[in-house]
Design a protein around this motif. Structure first.
Motif, PDB file in Angstrom:
ATOM      1  N   GLY A 190      52.609  21.834   3.229  1.00 17.45           N
ATOM      2  CA  GLY A 190      52.365  20.426   3.510  1.00 17.45           C
ATOM      3  C   GLY A 190      52.958  19.984   4.832  1.00 17.45           C
ATOM      4  O   GLY A 190      53.152  20.785   5.758  1.00 17.45           O
ATOM      5  N   GLN A 191      53.261  18.696   4.913  1.00 18.18           N
ATOM      6  CA  GLN A 191      53.776  18.149   6.176  1.00 18.18           C
ATOM      7  C   GLN A 191      55.113  18.758   6.555  1.00 18.18           C
ATOM      8  O   GLN A 191      55.421  18.885   7.746  1.00 18.18           O
ATOM      9  N   ALA A 192      55.912  19.159   5.573  1.00 21.18           N
ATOM     10  CA  ALA A 192      57.200  19.775   5.885  1.00 21.18           C
ATOM     11  C   ALA A 192      57.039  21.091   6.621  1.00 21.18           C
ATOM     12  O   ALA A 192      57.973  21.567   7.279  1.00 21.18           O
ATOM     13  N   ALA A 193      55.849  21.701   6.525  1.00 18.48           N
ATOM     14  CA  ALA A 193      55.599  23.000   7.161  1.00 18.48           C
ATOM     15  C   ALA A 193      55.032  22.871   8.567  1.00 18.48           C
ATOM     16  O   ALA A 193      54.855  23.889   9.246  1.00 18.48           O
ATOM     17  N   GLU A 194      54.747  21.664   9.021  1.00 20.18           N
ATOM     18  CA  GLU A 194      54.177  21.499  10.353  1.00 20.18           C
ATOM     19  C   GLU A 194      55.207  21.866  11.429  1.00 20.18           C
ATOM     20  O   GLU A 194      56.311  21.340  11.440  1.00 20.18           O
ATOM     21  N   GLY A 195      54.813  22.783  12.300  1.00 14.70           N
ATOM     22  CA  GLY A 195      55.735  23.254  13.333  1.00 14.70           C
ATOM     23  C   GLY A 195      56.960  23.929  12.757  1.00 14.70           C
ATOM     24  O   GLY A 195      58.029  23.917  13.376  1.00 14.70           O
ATOM     25  N   PHE A 196      56.807  24.558  11.596  1.00 13.73           N
ATOM     26  CA  PHE A 196      57.966  25.073  10.858  1.00 13.73           C
ATOM     27  C   PHE A 196      58.582  26.280  11.553  1.00 13.73           C
ATOM     28  O   PHE A 196      57.893  27.212  11.944  1.00 13.73           O
ATOM     29  N   ASP A 197      59.892  26.233  11.696  1.00  9.34           N
ATOM     30  CA  ASP A 197      60.696  27.343  12.212  1.00  9.34           C
ATOM     31  C   ASP A 197      61.689  27.694  11.108  1.00  9.34           C
ATOM     32  O   ASP A 197      62.593  26.914  10.811  1.00  9.34           O
ATOM     33  N   ASP A 198      61.502  28.866  10.484  1.00  8.51           N
ATOM     34  CA  ASP A 198      62.327  29.163   9.311  1.00  8.51           C
ATOM     35  C   ASP A 198      63.800  29.330   9.652  1.00  8.51           C
ATOM     36  O   ASP A 198      64.684  28.994   8.853  1.00  8.51           O
ATOM     37  N   GLN A 199      64.116  29.811  10.875  1.00 10.16           N
ATOM     38  CA  GLN A 199      65.518  29.918  11.276  1.00 10.16           C
ATOM     39  C   GLN A 199      66.144  28.528  11.445  1.00 10.16           C
ATOM     40  O   GLN A 199      67.267  28.285  10.999  1.00 10.16           O
ATOM     41  N   PHE A 235      65.153  25.754  10.018  1.00  7.58           N
ATOM     42  CA  PHE A 235      65.286  25.156   8.692  1.00  7.58           C
ATOM     43  C   PHE A 235      66.532  25.675   7.981  1.00  7.58           C
ATOM     44  O   PHE A 235      67.313  24.907   7.401  1.00  7.58           O
ATOM     45  N   ALA A 236      66.732  27.000   8.001  1.00 11.86           N
ATOM     46  CA  ALA A 236      67.887  27.580   7.318  1.00 11.86           C
ATOM     47  C   ALA A 236      69.196  27.080   7.924  1.00 11.86           C
ATOM     48  O   ALA A 236      70.164  26.819   7.200  1.00 11.86           O
ATOM     49  N   LEU A 237      69.227  26.928   9.243  1.00  9.09           N
ATOM     50  CA  LEU A 237      70.438  26.416   9.894  1.00  9.09           C
ATOM     51  C   LEU A 237      70.680  24.953   9.509  1.00  9.09           C
ATOM     52  O   LEU A 237      71.821  24.560   9.221  1.00  9.09           O
ATOM     53  N   GLU A 238      69.627  24.160   9.477  1.00  8.19           N
ATOM     54  CA  GLU A 238      69.783  22.753   9.086  1.00  8.19           C
ATOM     55  C   GLU A 238      70.265  22.638   7.642  1.00  8.19           C
ATOM     56  O   GLU A 238      71.139  21.821   7.322  1.00  8.19           O
ATOM     57  N   LEU A 239      69.705  23.463   6.764  1.00  7.09           N
ATOM     58  CA  LEU A 239      70.127  23.446   5.365  1.00  7.09           C
ATOM     59  C   LEU A 239      71.604  23.810   5.242  1.00  7.09           C
ATOM     60  O   LEU A 239      72.351  23.210   4.449  1.00  7.09           O
ATOM     61  N   LEU A 240      72.038  24.770   6.035  1.00  6.34           N
ATOM     62  CA  LEU A 240      73.441  25.176   6.024  1.00  6.34           C
ATOM     63  C   LEU A 240      74.339  24.070   6.569  1.00  6.34           C
ATOM     64  O   LEU A 240      75.355  23.710   5.960  1.00  6.34           O
ATOM     65  N   GLU A 241      73.960  23.518   7.705  1.00  2.00           N
ATOM     66  CA  GLU A 241      74.822  22.534   8.378  1.00  2.00           C
ATOM     67  C   GLU A 241      74.894  21.212   7.615  1.00  2.00           C
ATOM     68  O   GLU A 241      75.946  20.566   7.587  1.00  2.00           O
ATOM     69  N   THR A 242      73.801  20.796   7.002  1.00  2.41           N
ATOM     70  CA  THR A 242      73.765  19.464   6.389  1.00  2.41           C
ATOM     71  C   THR A 242      73.947  19.474   4.882  1.00  2.41           C
ATOM     72  O   THR A 242      74.385  18.477   4.305  1.00  2.41           O
ATOM     73  N   GLU A 243      73.618  20.598   4.233  1.00  5.37           N
ATOM     74  CA  GLU A 243      73.658  20.615   2.769  1.00  5.37           C
ATOM     75  C   GLU A 243      74.520  21.738   2.198  1.00  5.37           C
ATOM     76  O   GLU A 243      74.596  21.897   0.979  1.00  5.37           O
TER      77      GLU A 243
END
Length: 414
Positions: free
Chosen positions: A342-351, A353-361
């Protein structure tokens, strides 16, 4: 006078192991700052409160007094015989202790076997996604990984016709990871038969990574490859790390089957390389007969009501409840491989995303590209945490993906 940095092996530039890579190093920095992280990057049962069964611990501690000398380079005879007995029961042809190699985990045996097999530039057929150690060991032993797709729309199972089209005169081996890491796919017998036929037609070595052979869910059944292979050369890998939750003991095995005349040189090569490292860790080898001949302990964890089953169900529910995630439910192993959509996948960079998940959550996952999937929108998580923690993790994941979807929507409006 100043000197330039010492050069290192050039092929290391092609090697990646994101499971313990830059994201994991950043996680250690955050933990050093006092952050409490949920580490979902490694299938490490002991880090989540699992213990090796008591009868394995007793076998190890009860033989410490006999563990001081080196043993045979292929392993303790009693351990090798226990492995051979299991393979005889499965129907592995010519299964005997002389064809069993004990190593410091399956990882070492993968490296030894590829070093014994490959000449420079020769090719190994690997699944994509793969377990990245296979790619790394192929490259570092001067081989060339060639990937066959295991697409989510096909349940992460490969297409045998595509695999056969990838075979060239330089292809030496076909690797099968079953049950699969990272996807949890479990290969049906009819597919395995077709892979054996490909290996037979082209003179390939089958390499069956079966370390998760006892970890299955919801009635899935494991089919070992070697009995189907018959006279086709096959190396079957297993060990104590996962089914018996003894990762740190570093005990794995490889069983060489097939036509004795065809596998004789490979056997001698692996024996030579094993001798050069003297032997594998001895104390853990005493637990092999206890594991293979003792009570079975994994099914109570994978059956309905078991801890691994509950955590798997929490992953399935978390993905189903999210508008941003799709999941092929894992049939085996200790992982799930969700896909962002979906929209969350637009321009998706998995690295990213993983860094953001680590830093924020405070959640550490492995990007799908770390498993040699180009343009990946996937990430891998382990099923080892308690179900309650899994549910909390998916709340955090969905929060990050919702922010990404909202940002994509704003860009569309602008």
């Amino acid at each position: 006078m100043p000197h330039s940095p010492l050069p290192t092996r050039e092929s290391l530039r092609e090697v990646r192991y994101d499971i313990r890579g830059e994201l994991s190093r950043r996680a250690r920095e955050l933990e050093g700052q006092g952050r409490q992280l949920v580490r979902l990057n490694i299938g490490n049962p002991g880090a989540f409160g699992f213990r090796a069964p008591d009868h394995l611990q007793a076998a190890l501690t009860g033989h410490v007094h006999a563990s001081d000398p080196y043993t045979h380079q292929q392993g303790l005879p009693l351990a090798r015989e226990a492995v051979a007995a299991v393979h005889r029961e499965r129907g592995t042809p010519n299964a005997c202790a002389e064809r069993v190699f004990i190593g410091n985990g399956v990882s070492e045996l993968i490296d030894i076997s590829l070093r014994a097999l490959l000449n420079p530039g020769e090719e190994v057929l690997l699944p994509s996604p793969d377990y990245p150690l296979w790619s790394a060991a192929t490259i570092l032993n001067q081989g060339r990984p060639v990937y066959y797709r295991c697409a989510p729309e096909n349940g992460f199972l490969p297409d045998p016709d595509e695999i056969e089209r990838l075979v060239t005169p330089r292809t030496r081996a076909l690797v099968v990871i079953n049950p699969n890491n990272p996807t949890g796919a479990n290969y049906p017998p009819e597919l395995l038969h077709r892979l054996v036929d490909i290996a037979a037609r082209h003179g390939l070595l089958l390499m069956a990574d079966e370390i998760y052979d006892g970890i299955l869910y919801d009635g899935a059944e494991f089919t070992p490859l070697a009995p189907l292979a018959g006279d086709v050369p096959c190396l079957s890998f297993g060990g104590l790390s996962k089914v018996w939750r003894a990762c740190g003991w570093r005990v794995g095995w490889a069983v060489l089957s097939g036509d004795p005349l065809r596998v004789g040189d490979l056997h001698h090569a692996m024996d030579l390389l094993g001798a050069m490292r003297l032997c594998a860790n001895v104390p853990g080898q005493f637990a092999v007969p206890a594991a293979l001949q003792g009570p079975e302990t994994i099914r109570e964890l994978t059956a309905p009501g078991g801890r691994l089953h509950a955590s798997r169900q929490a992953v399935i529910a978390g993905c189903a409840a999210s508008e941003h995630l799709s999941l092929v439910a894992p049939q085996g192993a200790l992982y799930a491989f969700p896909e962002v959509m979906g929209q969350a996948a637009e321009g998706f960079d998995d690295q990213a995303f993983a860094l953001e998940l680590l830093e924020t959550e405070d959640v550490l996952v492995v990007p799908g590209s770390g498993f040699n999937v180009p343009g990946s929108r996937h990430f891998r998580i382990t099923l080892l945490p308690e179900a309650g923690l899994v549910r909390e993790v998916f709340t955090r994941i969905d929060r990050v993906l919702s922010h990404r979807a909202e940002a994509a929507a704003r860009r569309q409006v602008a």
